[in-house]
Every structure is written in structure tokens, then in C-alpha cells.
Scaffold this motif. Structure first.
Motif, short mmCIF file in Angstrom:
data_model
loop_
_atom_site.label_atom_id
_atom_site.label_comp_id
_atom_site.label_asym_id
_atom_site.label_seq_id
_atom_site.Cartn_x
_atom_site.Cartn_y
_atom_site.Cartn_z
N UNK A 148 -0.23 1.46 -4.78
CA UNK A 148 -0.07 1.21 -3.34
C UNK A 148 0.37 2.46 -2.59
N UNK A 149 1.29 3.20 -3.14
CA UNK A 149 1.78 4.39 -2.45
C UNK A 149 0.73 5.49 -2.41
N UNK A 150 0.00 5.68 -3.50
CA UNK A 150 -0.95 6.78 -3.58
C UNK A 150 -2.32 6.48 -3.01
N UNK A 151 -2.69 5.23 -2.92
CA UNK A 151 -4.06 4.87 -2.53
C UNK A 151 -4.10 3.94 -1.32
N UNK A 152 -3.27 4.20 -0.33
CA UNK A 152 -3.24 3.34 0.87
C UNK A 152 -4.58 3.29 1.58
N UNK A 153 -5.28 4.42 1.63
CA UNK A 153 -6.57 4.47 2.31
C UNK A 153 -7.55 3.52 1.63
N UNK A 155 -6.87 0.86 -0.13
CA UNK A 155 -6.44 -0.50 0.14
C UNK A 155 -6.85 -0.95 1.55
N UNK A 156 -6.97 -0.02 2.47
CA UNK A 156 -7.33 -0.37 3.84
C UNK A 156 -8.84 -0.36 4.06
N UNK A 157 -9.56 0.49 3.34
CA UNK A 157 -11.00 0.66 3.57
C UNK A 157 -11.84 -0.29 2.72
N UNK A 158 -11.45 -0.53 1.49
CA UNK A 158 -12.28 -1.31 0.58
C UNK A 158 -12.58 -2.73 1.05
N UNK A 159 -11.60 -3.52 1.52
CA UNK A 159 -11.94 -4.89 1.95
C UNK A 159 -13.00 -4.96 3.06
N UNK A 160 -12.90 -4.16 4.14
CA UNK A 160 -13.95 -4.24 5.16
C UNK A 160 -15.31 -3.76 4.65
#
Length: 193
Positions: A148-153, A155-160
Motif C-alpha cells: 500500500x505504501x509503495x504502490x499507491x498509484x 491501487x488508484x489506477x488499476x480499478x478504473x
């Protein structure tokens, strides 16, 4: 720039990013069986101990994710019809039509045959649930907290992105089935196309 302005600005950016993530996840949920998604959202904090997993919680969470994923794929191979008794009946879709088929004297169940699009829907429902389930905050904290800390982008981009791809595929292969967990239409005896 004052400290208060910087704090307000970072809080605003964080809120905006969370809103975008939740919006993307909300659009993904529309592609899944509603009962499965509700059950997942309701029970995942319990089985993961709100992300503070012991070894037992990890096994329990993995089993729960597999059960929900199976249900998402399985629901793509079910359909419903209104029988001669006036009740709604759910059945499995087969190469010959629906099975089992009680109270179906007036309904042509052979019109509900298994199609290629059913496999496409099962695959993409499974993919969408995998994104929803594996990127859930409790699941992330349980299985891979450093992610979560290292891969926030991501986590935000993959679902859409997955939602957009799945939505496009679902437009190419429209689903006319009203199986277990999906909303029903007003006229369920219409032959699927």
C-alpha cells in the motif's frame, strides 16, 4: 506558503484521490453479482480482523476470497425464467438449455443454451472481483501491507482501468441472463439473444 495551507492542500489531494478510487471501485461493482459483493464487503473486515491478520485469519481470508470468486464466475452460468406456476425459477445453463427445469411446460428452455459470451462474462467477472477483493484495504493490510505504501498509484489506477476494459468487453458481449445474484427484468420469458 503557510503550514495550514499545505496541510489543507495535502488533505484535499488525499480526499480527491480516495474519491476517485472509490468511484472506480463503485463502477466495477456493477459488473458483479450483488449478493456476493454485499457479502464480501460485509464480511471482509471480520475475516481479516480489519487488516490485522494472524495466520488463521490469512487462511480464512484466502478461503473467503476463493469462495466469492467462485460465486462470481458460477453466477455467469445461471439464468432464470418464470414457470407455468408463476414463480421465478433459477437453473444452470447447459449446452442443451437450462437444468434443472421445474414448471417449464410453457417455456422453451433450449433457447437458454450456453454461449461463448457466458465464458467471457465469467472470466471478466472473476477478473473484476479479483481487483475488488485483492485491492480491498483490509486484504492489502492482511496479505501485503508494504504494498500500500509503495504502490499507491497502482491501487488508484488499476480499478478504473480494469473496469473500463471489462465494460468494453461487456458491450461487445452483452449479457441477457438474469441469474443468481443479478437483477431480474420485467419480462423474464423473453428468449435470450
Amino acid at each position: 506558503m503557510s503550514e495550514k495551507t499545505m496541510t489543507t492542500s495535502s488533505t484535499s489531494k488525499s480526499t480527491n484521490m480516495s474519491a476517485k478510487t472509490f468511484s472506480g471501485v463503485g463502477n466495477l461493482i456493477k459488473l458483479l453479482p450483488t449478493g456476493t459483493v454485499f457479502l464480501f464487503q460485509f464480511l471482509i473486515p471480520i475475516v481479516t480482523n480489519t487488516g490485522h491478520c494472524t495466520t488463521f485469519n490469512k487462511y480464512l481470508t484466502a478461503a473467503f476470497l476463493l469462495l466469492c470468486a467462485f460465486n462470481c464466475a458460477f453466477a455467469s452460468f445461471t439464468d432464470s425464467y418464470t414457470g407455468t406456476d408463476g414463480d421465478r425459477h433459477y437453473a444452470l445453463v447447459t449446452a442443451k438449455g437450462l437444468w434443472p427445469s421445474p414448471a417449464s411446460e410453457s417455456v422453451d428452455l433450449s433457447a437458454y443454451k450456453l454461449r461463448f459470451g457466458d465464458f467471457v462474462h465469467a472470466f471478466f467477472s472473476l477478473l473484476v472481483f479479483a481487483v475488488l477483493g485483492l485491492l480491498d484495504t483490509n486484504t492489502v493490510h492482511c496479505f501485503y501491507p508494504e504494498f500500500e505504501a509503495g504502490e499507491k498509484i497502482l491501487l488508484q489506477v488499476l480499478p478504473p482501468v480494469i473496469g473500463a476494459v471489462a465494460s468494453t468487453v461487456f458491450v461487445v458481449f452483452p449479457n441477457n441472463r438474469h441469474g443468481i445474484g443479478y437483477p431480474i427484468s420485467s419480462d423474464s420469458n423473453k428468449t435470450p439473444t
